[in-house]
Design a protein around this motif. Sequence first.
Motif, PDB file in Angstrom:
ATOM      1  N   LEU A  88       0.837  -1.195   0.000  1.00 17.89           N
ATOM      2  CA  LEU A  88       0.000   0.000   0.000  1.00 17.89           C
ATOM      3  C   LEU A  88       0.876   1.249   0.000  1.00 17.89           C
ATOM      4  N   ARG A  89       0.547   2.200  -0.849  1.00 19.90           N
ATOM      5  CA  ARG A  89       1.265   3.467  -0.907  1.00 19.90           C
ATOM      6  C   ARG A  89       0.282   4.602  -0.666  1.00 19.90           C
ATOM      7  N   LEU A  90       0.365   5.204   0.511  1.00 22.00           N
ATOM      8  CA  LEU A  90      -0.521   6.299   0.872  1.00 22.00           C
ATOM      9  C   LEU A  90       0.247   7.609   0.831  1.00 22.00           C
ATOM     10  N   PRO A  91      -0.353   8.643   0.253  1.00 21.63           N
ATOM     11  CA  PRO A  91       0.327   9.935   0.242  1.00 21.63           C
ATOM     12  C   PRO A  91       0.439  10.498   1.653  1.00 21.63           C
ATOM     13  N   ILE A  92       1.485  11.248   1.893  1.00 22.69           N
ATOM     14  CA  ILE A  92       1.688  11.864   3.206  1.00 22.69           C
ATOM     15  C   ILE A  92       0.796  13.091   3.306  1.00 22.69           C
ATOM     16  N   ILE A  93      -0.051  13.100   4.336  1.00 24.53           N
ATOM     17  CA  ILE A  93      -0.919  14.251   4.565  1.00 24.53           C
ATOM     18  C   ILE A  93      -0.152  15.262   5.408  1.00 24.53           C
ATOM     19  N   LYS A  94       0.064  16.442   4.874  1.00 20.49           N
ATOM     20  CA  LYS A  94       0.879  17.441   5.566  1.00 20.49           C
ATOM     21  C   LYS A  94       0.224  17.858   6.863  1.00 20.49           C
ATOM     22  N   ASP A  95       0.979  17.810   7.926  1.00 21.68           N
ATOM     23  CA  ASP A  95       0.497  18.212   9.234  1.00 21.68           C
ATOM     24  C   ASP A  95       0.539  19.725   9.341  1.00 21.68           C
ATOM     25  N   GLU A  96      -0.570  20.338   9.695  1.00 18.23           N
ATOM     26  CA  GLU A  96      -0.667  21.782   9.758  1.00 18.23           C
ATOM     27  C   GLU A  96      -0.439  22.320  11.158  1.00 18.23           C
ATOM     28  N   MET A  97       0.162  21.535  12.010  1.00 20.46           N
ATOM     29  CA  MET A  97       0.402  21.968  13.385  1.00 20.46           C
ATOM     30  C   MET A  97       1.168  23.278  13.433  1.00 20.46           C
ATOM     31  N   GLU A  98       2.151  23.460  12.526  1.00 19.65           N
ATOM     32  CA  GLU A  98       2.963  24.647  12.550  1.00 19.65           C
ATOM     33  C   GLU A  98       2.253  25.830  11.909  1.00 19.65           C
ATOM     34  N   GLN A  99       1.196  25.561  11.148  1.00 17.37           N
ATOM     35  CA  GLN A  99       0.520  26.629  10.426  1.00 17.37           C
ATOM     36  C   GLN A  99      -0.768  27.072  11.111  1.00 17.37           C
ATOM     37  N   SER A 100      -1.361  26.245  11.920  1.00 24.39           N
ATOM     38  CA  SER A 100      -2.599  26.613  12.597  1.00 24.39           C
ATOM     39  C   SER A 100      -2.609  26.030  14.001  1.00 24.39           C
ATOM     40  N   GLU A 101      -3.254  26.740  14.876  1.00 25.74           N
ATOM     41  CA  GLU A 101      -3.304  26.304  16.266  1.00 25.74           C
ATOM     42  C   GLU A 101      -4.198  25.078  16.398  1.00 25.74           C
ATOM     43  N   SER A 102      -3.729  24.094  17.170  1.00 28.18           N
ATOM     44  CA  SER A 102      -4.517  22.899  17.436  1.00 28.18           C
ATOM     45  C   SER A 102      -5.241  23.088  18.760  1.00 28.18           C
ATOM     46  N   ARG A 103      -6.550  23.112  18.715  1.00 28.92           N
ATOM     47  CA  ARG A 103      -7.339  23.359  19.918  1.00 28.92           C
ATOM     48  C   ARG A 103      -7.416  22.110  20.789  1.00 28.92           C
ATOM     49  N   PRO A 104      -7.643  22.273  22.081  1.00 24.64           N
ATOM     50  CA  PRO A 104      -7.832  21.103  22.944  1.00 24.64           C
ATOM     51  C   PRO A 104      -9.125  20.383  22.585  1.00 24.64           C
ATOM     52  N   ILE A 105      -9.162  19.080  22.865  1.00 28.07           N
ATOM     53  CA  ILE A 105     -10.327  18.284  22.493  1.00 28.07           C
ATOM     54  C   ILE A 105     -11.587  18.772  23.210  1.00 28.07           C
ATOM     55  N   SER A 106     -11.432  19.357  24.405  1.00 23.95           N
ATOM     56  CA  SER A 106     -12.597  19.871  25.127  1.00 23.95           C
ATOM     57  C   SER A 106     -13.265  21.001  24.354  1.00 23.95           C
ATOM     58  N   GLN A 107     -12.474  21.799  23.645  1.00 23.96           N
ATOM     59  CA  GLN A 107     -13.042  22.879  22.843  1.00 23.96           C
ATOM     60  C   GLN A 107     -13.648  22.348  21.555  1.00 23.96           C
ATOM     61  N   ILE A 108     -12.965  21.407  20.926  1.00 28.12           N
ATOM     62  CA  ILE A 108     -13.493  20.809  19.689  1.00 28.12           C
ATOM     63  C   ILE A 108     -14.829  20.117  19.956  1.00 28.12           C
ATOM     64  N   ALA A 109     -14.897  19.418  21.082  1.00 27.21           N
ATOM     65  CA  ALA A 109     -16.085  18.611  21.392  1.00 27.21           C
ATOM     66  C   ALA A 109     -17.289  19.439  21.802  1.00 27.21           C
ATOM     67  N   ARG A 110     -17.128  20.732  21.992  1.00 30.40           N
ATOM     68  CA  ARG A 110     -18.264  21.586  22.354  1.00 30.40           C
ATOM     69  C   ARG A 110     -19.025  22.099  21.139  1.00 30.40           C
ATOM     70  N   GLN A 111     -18.507  21.864  19.951  1.00 36.43           N
ATOM     71  CA  GLN A 111     -19.185  22.337  18.745  1.00 36.43           C
ATOM     72  C   GLN A 111     -20.468  21.533  18.505  1.00 36.43           C
ATOM     73  N   PRO A 112     -21.551  22.218  18.131  1.00 45.06           N
ATOM     74  CA  PRO A 112     -22.813  21.497  17.879  1.00 45.06           C
ATOM     75  C   PRO A 112     -22.668  20.389  16.832  1.00 45.06           C
ATOM     76  N   GLY A 113     -21.921  20.666  15.754  1.00 38.43           N
ATOM     77  CA  GLY A 113     -21.749  19.655  14.718  1.00 38.43           C
ATOM     78  C   GLY A 113     -20.990  18.443  15.213  1.00 38.43           C
ATOM     79  N   PHE A 114     -19.976  18.668  16.041  1.00 41.56           N
ATOM     80  CA  PHE A 114     -19.193  17.567  16.593  1.00 41.56           C
ATOM     81  C   PHE A 114     -20.061  16.731  17.540  1.00 41.56           C
ATOM     82  N   ILE A 115     -20.846  17.397  18.367  1.00 41.29           N
ATOM     83  CA  ILE A 115     -21.739  16.690  19.293  1.00 41.29           C
ATOM     84  C   ILE A 115     -22.724  15.820  18.520  1.00 41.29           C
ATOM     85  N   MET A 116     -23.295  16.379  17.448  1.00 43.55           N
ATOM     86  CA  MET A 116     -24.270  15.626  16.672  1.00 43.55           C
ATOM     87  C   MET A 116     -23.616  14.442  15.975  1.00 43.55           C
ATOM     88  N   ALA A 117     -22.394  14.628  15.479  1.00 43.73           N
ATOM     89  CA  ALA A 117     -21.679  13.536  14.815  1.00 43.73           C
ATOM     90  C   ALA A 117     -21.439  12.375  15.775  1.00 43.73           C
TER      91      ALA A 117
END
Length: 400
Positions: free
Chosen positions: A186-215
């Motif tokens: 299997l050859r999978l392309p490398i997905i560029k990590d954007e950690m250096e380009q955008s802030e990664s929020r804590p999971i507690s903040q991500i999980a408070r989004q209505p769309g995330f809760i519904m998912a």
Amino acid sequence: MDLKQLRLVMPLATCQAALLTNNIVVIGLNGLVGYALLGEDKSLATLPIATYIAGTAAMTFPASLWMRRFGRRHGFLVGTAIGLLGALICIAALFMSSFVILCIGTLLIGAYNAFGQYYRFAAAEMSGREFAGRAISMVLAGGIVGAIVGPEVAKRTKDLFAVQFAGTYIFLACLALVALAIQASLRLPIIKDEMEQSESRPISQIARQPGFIMAVLSSTLGYAGMSMLMTSAPIAMISHHHGYADAAFVIQWHALAMFAPSFVTGALIKRAGAAAIIRLGALLMLACAVAAVILGTGVNAFWVSLVLLGVGWNFLYVGGSTLLTKNYRTSEGAKAQAFHDQTVFLSTAISTALSGWLLQRVGWQTLLGLTAALATIVLLGSVWFTEPNRKGAQLARESR
């Protein structure tokens, strides 16, 4: 989805087919094997299925973090090797007539499933957010192979050896070897990590989004309700004097109903939105319970209700997974996906562990009522959540 993306997704769909063949056999078989290995008290018959799902829940976060560090391909290889070991332990358990060792083997097979859950997210990453729903659907469509092959193999291999079902677990071990061969190339392309380009929020903040809760709500309650009925249905059918062939027939059609809609679910989500498909899935799960109550406990009644359950699960799970991808940045994918899947499989492990006990104590009709209650919660939640919400739309723009 262009031809290049299709060529990348198809090996993942093939690995998914091998994984889901394994899963369908394990779920359809382990309750009966546990039932046979126990004494007079059969209330723990579904425990080998619960340990399988518990293994998935326990390894979901470690699998995601492992792949974040070493890559998807390496993670898939490690997970499948663990599944191979689990199948070999289950074979030993049968020859030793050990219920405990069987549970250990299924725990490891569950860990294999944890790694395999990321096939769909790997496909979504390669296809981009616009085609994520179609990529997820295409990978899950590999489950059709499992739906057809799994029950048939279980029927044809259960009596190959003096110890019943040993041949079935040997088949699962061979299937893991096939998956390893595919993953090695299997050859999978490398997905560029954007950690250096955008802030990664804590999971507690991500999980408070209505769309995330519904998912998470859609995937979790849909999976828990489906697994509770699917794992207990073969035992319920045997207790109502139906044969193993009848039970395998019903599970086969249920599995087909779970994955066959995947050919169109992605397109439906793109046209109507994930929330609408989630609502439809919840209604189908409710219809499953209603149909079973009206039709009774004949083979046809089990068949109709579990087909409705399978289609409902597909809409809830694909809809929830697609909605999830719209509610995190690329740099947040590992922890958001892991949180989602761990919640799904921890809840499913609990519902599965309880299903055998509830079936023996309060009966099949009560299980149907509990599934209807879970579907109602999802339906009410989908009414509360209106897609697209402003936060999800803003996040999608930020992540491009």
